[in-house]
Scaffold this motif. Sequence first.
Motif, PDB file in Angstrom:
ATOM      1  N   LEU A 177       0.828  -1.203   0.000  1.00  0.00           N
ATOM      2  CA  LEU A 177       0.000   0.000   0.000  1.00  0.00           C
ATOM      3  C   LEU A 177       0.868   1.262   0.000  1.00  0.00           C
ATOM      4  O   LEU A 177       0.549   2.256  -0.651  1.00  0.00           O
ATOM      5  CB  LEU A 177      -0.940  -0.008   1.206  1.00  0.00           C
ATOM      6  N   ARG A 178       1.984   1.210   0.727  1.00  0.00           N
ATOM      7  CA  ARG A 178       2.927   2.341   0.738  1.00  0.00           C
ATOM      8  C   ARG A 178       3.412   2.657  -0.664  1.00  0.00           C
ATOM      9  O   ARG A 178       3.614   3.834  -1.019  1.00  0.00           O
ATOM     10  CB  ARG A 178       4.118   1.984   1.635  1.00  0.00           C
ATOM     11  N   LYS A 179       3.574   1.623  -1.472  1.00  0.00           N
ATOM     12  CA  LYS A 179       4.076   1.802  -2.830  1.00  0.00           C
ATOM     13  C   LYS A 179       2.966   2.108  -3.834  1.00  0.00           C
ATOM     14  O   LYS A 179       3.208   2.154  -5.033  1.00  0.00           O
ATOM     15  CB  LYS A 179       4.864   0.552  -3.250  1.00  0.00           C
ATOM     16  N   GLY A 180       1.748   2.313  -3.328  1.00  0.00           N
ATOM     17  CA  GLY A 180       0.671   2.789  -4.191  1.00  0.00           C
ATOM     18  C   GLY A 180      -0.292   1.748  -4.691  1.00  0.00           C
ATOM     19  O   GLY A 180      -1.110   2.041  -5.582  1.00  0.00           O
ATOM     20  N   ALA A 181      -0.240   0.522  -4.177  1.00  0.00           N
ATOM     21  CA  ALA A 181      -1.117  -0.540  -4.675  1.00  0.00           C
ATOM     22  C   ALA A 181      -2.578  -0.118  -4.615  1.00  0.00           C
ATOM     23  O   ALA A 181      -3.040   0.440  -3.622  1.00  0.00           O
ATOM     24  CB  ALA A 181      -0.915  -1.820  -3.863  1.00  0.00           C
ATOM     25  N   HIS A 182      -3.298  -0.396  -5.691  1.00  0.00           N
ATOM     26  CA  HIS A 182      -4.726  -0.096  -5.740  1.00  0.00           C
ATOM     27  C   HIS A 182      -5.543  -1.170  -5.021  1.00  0.00           C
ATOM     28  O   HIS A 182      -6.711  -0.944  -4.681  1.00  0.00           O
ATOM     29  CB  HIS A 182      -5.195  -0.009  -7.195  1.00  0.00           C
ATOM     30  N   HIS A 183      -4.972  -2.338  -4.846  1.00  0.00           N
ATOM     31  CA  HIS A 183      -5.616  -3.441  -4.150  1.00  0.00           C
ATOM     32  C   HIS A 183      -4.520  -4.382  -3.665  1.00  0.00           C
ATOM     33  O   HIS A 183      -3.394  -4.336  -4.154  1.00  0.00           O
ATOM     34  CB  HIS A 183      -6.592  -4.190  -5.061  1.00  0.00           C
ATOM     35  N   ILE A 184      -4.853  -5.218  -2.694  1.00  0.00           N
ATOM     36  CA  ILE A 184      -3.931  -6.225  -2.187  1.00  0.00           C
ATOM     37  C   ILE A 184      -4.377  -7.584  -2.707  1.00  0.00           C
ATOM     38  O   ILE A 184      -5.554  -7.928  -2.649  1.00  0.00           O
ATOM     39  CB  ILE A 184      -3.908  -6.239  -0.641  1.00  0.00           C
ATOM     40  N   LYS A 185      -3.420  -8.334  -3.228  1.00  0.00           N
ATOM     41  CA  LYS A 185      -3.714  -9.690  -3.711  1.00  0.00           C
ATOM     42  C   LYS A 185      -3.131 -10.692  -2.723  1.00  0.00           C
ATOM     43  O   LYS A 185      -1.958 -10.603  -2.350  1.00  0.00           O
ATOM     44  CB  LYS A 185      -3.069  -9.877  -5.092  1.00  0.00           C
ATOM     45  N   ILE A 186      -3.948 -11.646  -2.315  1.00  0.00           N
ATOM     46  CA  ILE A 186      -3.480 -12.712  -1.437  1.00  0.00           C
ATOM     47  C   ILE A 186      -3.771 -14.057  -2.088  1.00  0.00           C
ATOM     48  O   ILE A 186      -4.711 -14.210  -2.867  1.00  0.00           O
ATOM     49  CB  ILE A 186      -4.128 -12.663  -0.038  1.00  0.00           C
ATOM     50  N   MET A 187      -2.948 -15.027  -1.766  1.00  0.00           N
ATOM     51  CA  MET A 187      -3.148 -16.388  -2.258  1.00  0.00           C
ATOM     52  C   MET A 187      -3.851 -17.187  -1.163  1.00  0.00           C
ATOM     53  O   MET A 187      -3.249 -17.543  -0.157  1.00  0.00           O
ATOM     54  CB  MET A 187      -1.809 -17.018  -2.623  1.00  0.00           C
ATOM     55  N   ALA A 188      -5.146 -17.439  -1.396  1.00  0.00           N
ATOM     56  CA  ALA A 188      -5.956 -18.115  -0.380  1.00  0.00           C
ATOM     57  C   ALA A 188      -6.164 -19.594  -0.668  1.00  0.00           C
ATOM     58  O   ALA A 188      -6.864 -20.284   0.075  1.00  0.00           O
ATOM     59  CB  ALA A 188      -7.314 -17.422  -0.257  1.00  0.00           C
ATOM     60  N   GLY A 189      -5.534 -20.085  -1.744  1.00  0.00           N
ATOM     61  CA  GLY A 189      -5.643 -21.497  -2.091  1.00  0.00           C
ATOM     62  C   GLY A 189      -4.605 -21.865  -3.133  1.00  0.00           C
ATOM     63  O   GLY A 189      -3.886 -21.005  -3.643  1.00  0.00           O
ATOM     64  N   GLY A 190      -4.524 -23.139  -3.455  1.00  0.00           N
ATOM     65  CA  GLY A 190      -3.532 -23.619  -4.408  1.00  0.00           C
ATOM     66  C   GLY A 190      -3.852 -23.222  -5.833  1.00  0.00           C
ATOM     67  O   GLY A 190      -4.925 -22.695  -6.131  1.00  0.00           O
ATOM     68  N   GLY A 191      -2.881 -23.471  -6.741  1.00  0.00           N
ATOM     69  CA  GLY A 191      -3.065 -23.050  -8.113  1.00  0.00           C
ATOM     70  C   GLY A 191      -2.380 -23.951  -9.123  1.00  0.00           C
ATOM     71  O   GLY A 191      -1.766 -24.962  -8.779  1.00  0.00           O
ATOM     72  N   VAL A 192      -2.484 -23.551 -10.391  1.00  0.00           N
ATOM     73  CA  VAL A 192      -1.970 -24.336 -11.507  1.00  0.00           C
ATOM     74  C   VAL A 192      -0.492 -24.083 -11.740  1.00  0.00           C
ATOM     75  O   VAL A 192       0.292 -25.012 -11.902  1.00  0.00           O
ATOM     76  CB  VAL A 192      -2.780 -24.036 -12.782  1.00  0.00           C
ATOM     77  N   ALA A 193      -0.081 -22.821 -11.777  1.00  0.00           N
ATOM     78  CA  ALA A 193       1.273 -22.476 -12.218  1.00  0.00           C
ATOM     79  C   ALA A 193       2.263 -22.336 -11.070  1.00  0.00           C
ATOM     80  O   ALA A 193       3.189 -21.540 -11.126  1.00  0.00           O
ATOM     81  CB  ALA A 193       1.226 -21.183 -13.033  1.00  0.00           C
ATOM     82  N   SER A 194       2.081 -23.096 -10.009  1.00  0.00           N
ATOM     83  CA  SER A 194       2.984 -23.036  -8.858  1.00  0.00           C
ATOM     84  C   SER A 194       3.578 -24.418  -8.621  1.00  0.00           C
ATOM     85  O   SER A 194       2.918 -25.432  -8.855  1.00  0.00           O
ATOM     86  CB  SER A 194       2.227 -22.542  -7.614  1.00  0.00           C
ATOM     87  N   PRO A 195       4.810 -24.485  -8.118  1.00  0.00           N
ATOM     88  CA  PRO A 195       5.530 -25.763  -8.110  1.00  0.00           C
ATOM     89  C   PRO A 195       5.205 -26.724  -6.988  1.00  0.00           C
ATOM     90  O   PRO A 195       5.430 -27.929  -7.133  1.00  0.00           O
ATOM     91  CB  PRO A 195       6.998 -25.328  -8.042  1.00  0.00           C
ATOM     92  N   THR A 196       4.716 -26.261  -5.835  1.00  0.00           N
ATOM     93  CA  THR A 196       4.656 -27.173  -4.684  1.00  0.00           C
ATOM     94  C   THR A 196       3.295 -27.283  -4.009  1.00  0.00           C
ATOM     95  O   THR A 196       3.167 -28.016  -3.022  1.00  0.00           O
ATOM     96  CB  THR A 196       5.680 -26.736  -3.613  1.00  0.00           C
ATOM     97  N   ASP A 197       2.274 -26.564  -4.461  1.00  0.00           N
ATOM     98  CA  ASP A 197       0.994 -26.620  -3.740  1.00  0.00           C
ATOM     99  C   ASP A 197      -0.065 -27.372  -4.533  1.00  0.00           C
ATOM    100  O   ASP A 197       0.026 -27.533  -5.744  1.00  0.00           O
ATOM    101  CB  ASP A 197       0.494 -25.218  -3.379  1.00  0.00           C
ATOM    102  N   ARG A 198      -1.079 -27.836  -3.825  1.00  0.00           N
ATOM    103  CA  ARG A 198      -2.210 -28.544  -4.434  1.00  0.00           C
ATOM    104  C   ARG A 198      -3.345 -27.549  -4.680  1.00  0.00           C
ATOM    105  O   ARG A 198      -3.581 -26.645  -3.867  1.00  0.00           O
ATOM    106  CB  ARG A 198      -2.708 -29.643  -3.500  1.00  0.00           C
TER     107      ARG A 198
END
Length: 407
Positions: A177-198
């Motif tokens: 937010l200090r750097k001006g982000a218009h929104h915060i993105k959080i990872m609340a679950g696993g995904g396709v393009a990531s190496p170690t999560d389900r």
Amino acid sequence: MSSDLSITNAHYLDVAAGIYRDGDIQVANGIITGIGKSQAPQTGPTYDAKGKFILPGLIDCHVHLTAITADVSAMTTWSPAYVAFGAAKVMGAMLDRGFTTVRDAAGADYGYHDAQASGMVRGPKVFFAGKALTQTGGHADSRHRGQDNHDHGYCRASIGRIADGVDAVRQAARDELRKGAHHIKIMAGGGVASPTDRIDSTQYSVGELRAAVEEAEAANRYVTAHAYTGRSINRALKAGVRGIEHGNLLDEESIELFNQYDAFLTMNLVTYWSLQEEGREFGLSQTNWEKVDSVLNGGLEALRRAYEGGVNLTFGTDLLGGMHRHQAKEFEIRAKIIPVIDVIRSATTTAAKLLQREGELGVIAPGAAGDFIITDQDPLNDVSILSESRLAAVIQDGRVVSEADQS
């Protein structure tokens, strides 16, 4: 950079009403100042739109401008300058497809926003999250199993930063937010393009989710969360998250919660189609490619259920590498399930509401930005006009920034 422009003989789409209206459109300093038959002689630049159809400039609510490869883990070892040059090319092509505004869902920072706003880079207006917040081993933790050290992504061309624990999440959110982000993105679950999560994992504790929400709300911003499954979606919405990215595996409780909290769902169906077709060609690993099937099949059904349930749907694509060129195909995929006018609303009026720019973007009305796409045929009757980007012109802030060759 903005300009003055008069669009004469305009036949423009009132997106909210779902009908076309007629009148000359006046733009001054990049803002629509009036619509109607002008009595004053035209002294500045004029665009004659006779026989054409005008829509508001399009908004893509989920892009990754810096994702110039599908192997986002490999990008962490690349020069940020090299990535930025590639992103500039991506941005210009998006503008040519009629996307005058995009929401970057992790990776781009204030430099991309400022470069576009100052005219240094040709592309859409950029609403950015900075780096997404991820737990150790979460969707934006780019390390493979044999790699221990990390620098939290502060100075790398990565899409995320690792923050574990409530205090660390607060600090990371405050820093973005200090750097001006218009929104915060959080990872609340696993995904396709990531190496170690389900994909079926939940990520972050409820306390950590709420900490991010509290910090965003304190700054009059909001949190959007990467989540596929009903379990991960529902706990994020209950924690106060305003937007969900993907949502392919939502459940009935998810739909109830979206409506209860007036939250937004940004699906990205074209990315799974393109990953299945071309992902390995553009750097997606075999392991991650095999994850695609489980989310591709549920996506269209989830879109139907969300639409019928009255969920706020916004347009997103989430494409990587050479697959960015398929951005507009999302219109075709969605139009198989929902009416074309509602697909357009997802990329205009509803998108603007998510961006906290209602009345300023995604609409043709006095006080809104002078952003338009102009076509020779009616997209309401033929969605391929949009999905194939058959545009006569693109206008951004009152300037014609792209025009079809009429020869």
